[in-house]
Write a protein that holds these residues in place. Structure first.
Motif, mmCIF file in Angstrom:
data_model
loop_
_atom_site.group_PDB
_atom_site.id
_atom_site.type_symbol
_atom_site.label_atom_id
_atom_site.label_comp_id
_atom_site.label_asym_id
_atom_site.label_seq_id
_atom_site.Cartn_x
_atom_site.Cartn_y
_atom_site.Cartn_z
ATOM 1 N N SER A 251 -3.839 3.542 1.032
ATOM 2 C CA SER A 251 -3.227 4.814 1.477
ATOM 3 C C SER A 251 -1.888 4.566 2.176
ATOM 4 C CB SER A 251 -4.182 5.667 2.307
ATOM 5 O OG SER A 251 -4.474 5.002 3.482
ATOM 6 N N ARG A 254 0.456 4.217 -0.629
ATOM 7 C CA ARG A 254 0.663 5.549 -1.220
ATOM 8 C C ARG A 254 1.682 6.351 -0.404
ATOM 9 N NH1 ARG A 254 -2.146 7.483 -5.021
ATOM 10 N NH2 ARG A 254 -3.867 6.030 -4.817
ATOM 11 N N GLY A 258 5.232 7.746 -1.831
ATOM 12 C CA GLY A 258 5.551 9.180 -1.743
ATOM 13 C C GLY A 258 6.812 9.426 -0.947
ATOM 14 N N LYS A 279 1.517 16.139 1.154
ATOM 15 C CA LYS A 279 0.149 16.631 0.911
ATOM 16 C C LYS A 279 0.091 17.439 -0.376
ATOM 17 C CE LYS A 279 -2.644 17.209 4.986
ATOM 18 N NZ LYS A 279 -3.050 18.164 5.994
ATOM 19 N N GLU A 282 0.576 15.256 -3.432
ATOM 20 C CA GLU A 282 -0.624 14.470 -3.758
ATOM 21 C C GLU A 282 -1.693 15.358 -4.376
ATOM 22 O OE1 GLU A 282 -1.359 12.240 -0.183
ATOM 23 O OE2 GLU A 282 0.118 10.735 -0.793
ATOM 24 N N ASN A 286 -3.559 14.728 -7.938
ATOM 25 C CA ASN A 286 -5.008 14.755 -8.128
ATOM 26 C C ASN A 286 -5.415 15.785 -9.176
ATOM 27 O OD1 ASN A 286 -5.272 12.801 -6.224
ATOM 28 N ND2 ASN A 286 -5.637 14.218 -4.529
ATOM 29 N N THR A 383 4.725 12.830 -9.540
ATOM 30 C CA THR A 383 3.530 12.550 -10.347
ATOM 31 C C THR A 383 3.745 11.318 -11.220
ATOM 32 O OG1 THR A 383 4.374 14.333 -11.691
ATOM 33 C CG2 THR A 383 2.347 14.767 -10.510
ATOM 34 N N SER A 386 4.485 7.946 -8.319
ATOM 35 C CA SER A 386 3.746 7.585 -7.119
ATOM 36 C C SER A 386 2.585 6.628 -7.415
ATOM 37 C CB SER A 386 3.292 8.875 -6.438
ATOM 38 O OG SER A 386 2.119 8.715 -5.785
ATOM 39 N N ASP A 387 1.635 7.042 -8.244
ATOM 40 C CA ASP A 387 0.479 6.179 -8.534
ATOM 41 C C ASP A 387 0.892 4.868 -9.184
ATOM 42 O OD1 ASP A 387 -1.338 7.821 -7.471
ATOM 43 O OD2 ASP A 387 -2.335 8.384 -9.337
#
Ligand code: HEM
Length: 606
Positions: A251, A254, A258, A279, A282, A286, A383, A386-387
Motif C-alpha cells: 500500500s 501504491r 498514485g 481514493k 483507486e 477496483n 488506471t 498505477s497497478d
C-alpha cells in the motif's frame, strides 16, 4: 466443425437482425408518417429488409466459404459448441497457453471459446510480425458491455479503437458498421448512443488520445515531470521508515504510484493520508478490475441484458454499474475542472492537462487537442499506470529478497557512485548500470502484463478473433534468456566493461511494454519512476527475509523455540496486471546516517 456451428449461429443472428431492422424502421416511420402512408412505409421496409437480409446472407456466406479454405492454426481439441471454454484455468492462463503451444509444436495457437476465436502468439517473432508489421489490421479491445455501455467508461484510452471508428457492441451498430463504414469512407463514427443511430464527426479515437499523451510523455518531454517522481519516491522512503510493517509495503508503493501519476496528470498536491483524489481513482481501478475479469458479468456475453431495468430481480449488475459510473464520472471530471480553472487564472502547476490546454490556447490546429480528449487522456493515466508500477516495484523487492547477493552488489555500486549524504538522482543513471539491469530483469522476470488482448480484422485468421501475445512465454524463452526463472540482472551486463549490454540477453522492452499501436505510451515515465524508486530503496534500506519463532520438538523430546526464515510464497493476484500479494520481509535503514538522509531529502521538498 467450428465454422459449421458459427455459421448456424450467424444465420440465426442475421434473421434476428432482419426482424430487428423491420421493427426499428417501421417504428420510426410510423412515428412520422400518417396512418395512410404507414402501409406504404411497411411495404418499403419489408422490401428493404428482404434485400438487406439477402445481401447479408450472400456477404456472410461468401466470406465464410472463402475463409474456410484457409487452414486454422493448431490448437487443443475442444468440445462441441463450447470448444475449449472449460479447458482454460481461471488464472495464470499464459502458462497453459505456452504448454499447449509446446504440445502442438506451434507459435500460433487456435482456441475456440464457445464460438469466440482466440489466437495466442507465443513467440516475439510472430507477435512482432502480426502486431507491429501489420498493425493496421488491429482495431481495438474485445468489447465489454459492462464497462463500456453500463459504466460509461468508453472514453478510456485502453478501450478506444485506434482508427477512425469506435466499436459498438450491439447488433444495430455492427450492421451499421459493416454496411455503412464503406459508404461513409471513414468520416463518421457510431458512438455509444447507437440504438438511436446517432452519428457524430470523429476525433474521439485512440490515435488522438495517444497523440495528446505523446505531447507530454515522449522521452524528452517526460523529463519535465521528474520533480514529481522524485518527491513521490522520497515520500515512499519516509512511509517505509515510519511504518515498515511488511503487510503495508504494497500500500505504500501504491500511494507512491498514485501520487506520481496524479501529480503528472493534473499537478495535484496529494495528501499522505485519505487523499480524496487518490481514493476515488483507486475506487475506479477496483471497479474496472472487477468488471474486466472475463465472465464476471453475464451482460458481456449477452449484451441484450443491458436493457433489463435496474429494479428487475437479478439485475444487481445494473445497480452496481450505476454506482461505479458515478465514481468514474467524478474521477474524470472533478480534477480536470479544477486544473482548467487554475489554468484560466494563470495559477497552475505543470501537468498533462495544463500543458495540453495551453496548446489549445496557443491555437494549435491539431484536432486531437480538444478539452474532451485531454480530459479522457488524463483520466486514463491512473488506471493504466498505477497497478503496473506497483507490481514492478513489489516484484523487484521479491527478487532482492530471494537473491540477496543482487542487493549487496547494487548497494556497492551506489555507494561508489553516489556522493555521501545524497540519494541517487536521475543524472546518476549512466553511472549505475547495475540498477538499470535490475529494472530490466524485474520487467522480464515477473512481467507485469503477461498477456494482452487485441482484436484482429484481417483474413487468414478469423476476422474478429482475439489476438493474445503471450509476453510471459517470450520473456521466459530460454533461447533468449538462459535460466529464465532466475532473477539475474547480470544477464544484461557486459562482464568486461560492467556496462549494459544486450548482445547476450535481449532488452526486454521489445515485449514488456506491449506491441504496435497498443504499446505503452507511458513507458518512459514508468521506467524513470521504477528506476528512481528501486535505486533509492536499495540505497537506503536493507531488505531481508523475515524471521519467525517456531516451536520444535528436539530429538530429546523437549519442545524448544527456534528462529526460522520465512520463505516467500511468490503468490500473485492473476489479472490483466499481475501484482504480488502482500509478503513478509524486514525492511530497515542501512544505518542511522541513511535514516537521516531520508528525513533530510524530504525536507528539501517541503
Ligand atoms: C511497470 C510499468 C508499466 C508497464 C509494464 C506497462 C505495460 C503496458 C503494456 C504491456 C501495455 C499494452 C497493453 C495491451 O496491449 O493491452 C500498456 C498500455 C498502456 N499503458 Fe502502460 N505500463 C506501465 C506503466 C504505465 C504508466 C506509468 C502509464 C501512464 C502514466 C501507462 C499508460 C498506459 C496506457 C495509457 C496504455 C494504453 C495504451 C493503448 O491502449 O493505446 N503505463 N502498458
Amino acid at each position: 466443425m467450428d465454422y459449421g456451428y458459427s455459421l448456424q449461429i450467424e444465420l440465426l443472428l442475421w434473421s434476428a437482425l432482419a426482424r430487428w431492422w423491420r421493427g426499428t424502421i417501421t417504428g420510426y416511420l410510423s412515428d412520422r408518417l400518417s396512418p395512410d402512408s404507414e402501409e406504404d412505409g411497411n411495404r418499403v421496409v419489408t422490401q428493404f429488409n428482404a434485400s438487406l437480409a439477402v445481401v447479408s446472407l450472400v456477404y456472410g456466406l461468401s466470406k465464410r466459404l472463402k475463409r474456410s479454405k484457409l487452414p486454422l492454426p493448431p490448437g487443443p481439441k475442444g468440445a462441441p459448441l463450447i470448444g475449449n471454454l472449460f479447458q482454460l484455468p481461471t488464472g495464470f492462463e499464459w502458462i497453459q497457453y505456452h504448454e499447449w503451444c509446446k504440445e502442438h509444436n506451434t507459435d500460433i495457437l487456435y482456441l475456440n471459446m464457445a464460438g469466440n476465436v482466440m489466437i495466442v502468439l507465443d513467440t516475439s517473432k510472430v507477435a512482432i510480425d502480426l502486431l507491429e508489421t501489420r498493425s493496421s489490421l488491429y482495431s481495438g479491445r474485445p468489447y465489454l458491455t459492462m464497462i463500456t455501455d453500463l459504466m460509461k467508461c468508453d472514453w478510456h484510452i485502453g478501450i478506444l479503437t485506434y482508427g477512425v471508428f469506435n466499436t459498438c457492441s450491439c447488433i444495430s451498430s455492427h450492421v451499421m458498421f459493416t454496411y455503412t463504414s464503406h459508404l461513409l469512407r471513414h468520416s463518421l463514427v457510431f458512438t455509444r448512443s447507437c440504438p438511436h443511430m446517432m452519428l457524430r464527426l470523429i476525433s474521439h479515437n485512440r490515435r488522438n488520445h495517444r497523440r495528446v499523451m505523446h505531447h507530454t510523455f515522449h522521452s524528452g518531454a517526460v523529463k519535465q515531470f521528474r520533480p514529481y517522481i522524485i518527491k513521490a519516491t522520497r515520500n515512499l522512503l519516509k512511509r517505509l521508515l515510519d511504518d515498515p510493517d511488511p503487510l503495508n509495503i504494497i500500500s505504500h508503493i501504491r500511494h507512491m504510484a498514485g501520487d506520481t501519476i496524479l501529480s503528472i496528470a493534473y499537478g495535484l498536491e496529494i495528501q499522505q493520508e485519505n487523499d480524496p483524489y487518490l481514493k476515488r481513482s483507486e475506487a475506479v481501478v477496483n471497479a474496472l478490475g472487477s468488471a474486466g475479469v472475463p465472465g464476471a458479468f453475464l451482460v458481456d456475453a449477452l449484451p441484450i441484458l443491458k436493457y433489463v431495468p435496474a429494479w428487475f430481480p437479478g439485475a444487481s449488475f445494473k445497480r452496481k454499474a450505476r454506482e461505479w459510473r458515478e465514481t468514474i464520472r467524478e474521477t474524470l471530471e472533478i480534477p480536470f475542472a479544477e486544473v482548467k480553472k487554475a489554468t484560466e487564472s494563470g495559477k497552475y502547476k505543470i501537468s498533462v492537462v495544463s500543458a495540453s490546454l495551453q496548446k489549445i490556447e496557443e491555437g494549435t490546429k491539431d484536432e486531437a487537442f480538444t478539452e474532451e480528449i485531454i480530459q479522457n487522456t488524463a483520466g486514463s493515466l491512473f488506471t493504466a499506470g498505477s497497478d503496473t508500477t506497483v507490481s514492478a516495484i513489489a516484484s523487484c523487492i521479491l527478487g532482492l529478497l530471494e537473491y540477496p547477493e543482487v542487493l549487496k552488489k547494487a548497494q556497492a555500486q551506489i555507494d561508489t557512485v553516489v556522493k555521501p549524504g545524497h540519494l541517487p538522482e536521475f543524472e546518476d543513471e549512466p553511472s549505475l548500470p547495475y540498477i538499470t539491469a535490475i529494472v530490466n530483469e524485474t520487467l522480464r522476470w515477473r512481467d507485469v502484463v503477461p498477456i494482452s488482448e487485441d482484436e484482429y480484422r484481417g483474413y487468414r485468421l478469423p476476422a474478429g478473433a482475439i489476438i493474445i501475445p503471450n509476453a510471459w512465454a517470450m520473456l521466459h524463452d530460454e533461447t533468449t534468456y538462459p535460466d529464465p526463472f532466475t532473477f539475474n540482472p547480470d544477464r544484461f551486463i557486459n562482464p568486461e566493461t560492467g556496462q549494459i549490454d544486450y548482445t547476450h540477453a535481449r532488452d526486454p522492452s521489445y515485449v514488456c511494454w506491449g506491441f504496435g499501436r497498443r504499446a505503452c505510451p507511458g513507458r518512459y515515465m514508468a521506467f524513470s519512476a521504477l528506476w528512481l524508486a528501486i535505486a533509492s530503496l536499495i540505497a537506503v534500506f536493507d531488505i531481508e527475509k523475515a524471521k519467525e519463532k517456531v516451536k520444535v520438538v528436539g530429538e530429546d523430546g523437549i519442545e524448544r523455540e527456534e528462529e526460522r526464515t520465512v520463505e516467500l510464497t511468490h503468490e500473485y493476484a492473476s489479472s490483466i496486471v499481475v501484482t504480488p500479494k502482500p509478503f513478509k520481509c524486514v525492511i530497515k535503514p542501512r544505518s542511522g546516517e541513511k535514516e537521516n538522509l531520508i528525513l533530510r531529502a524530504l525536507l528539501l521538498f517541503n
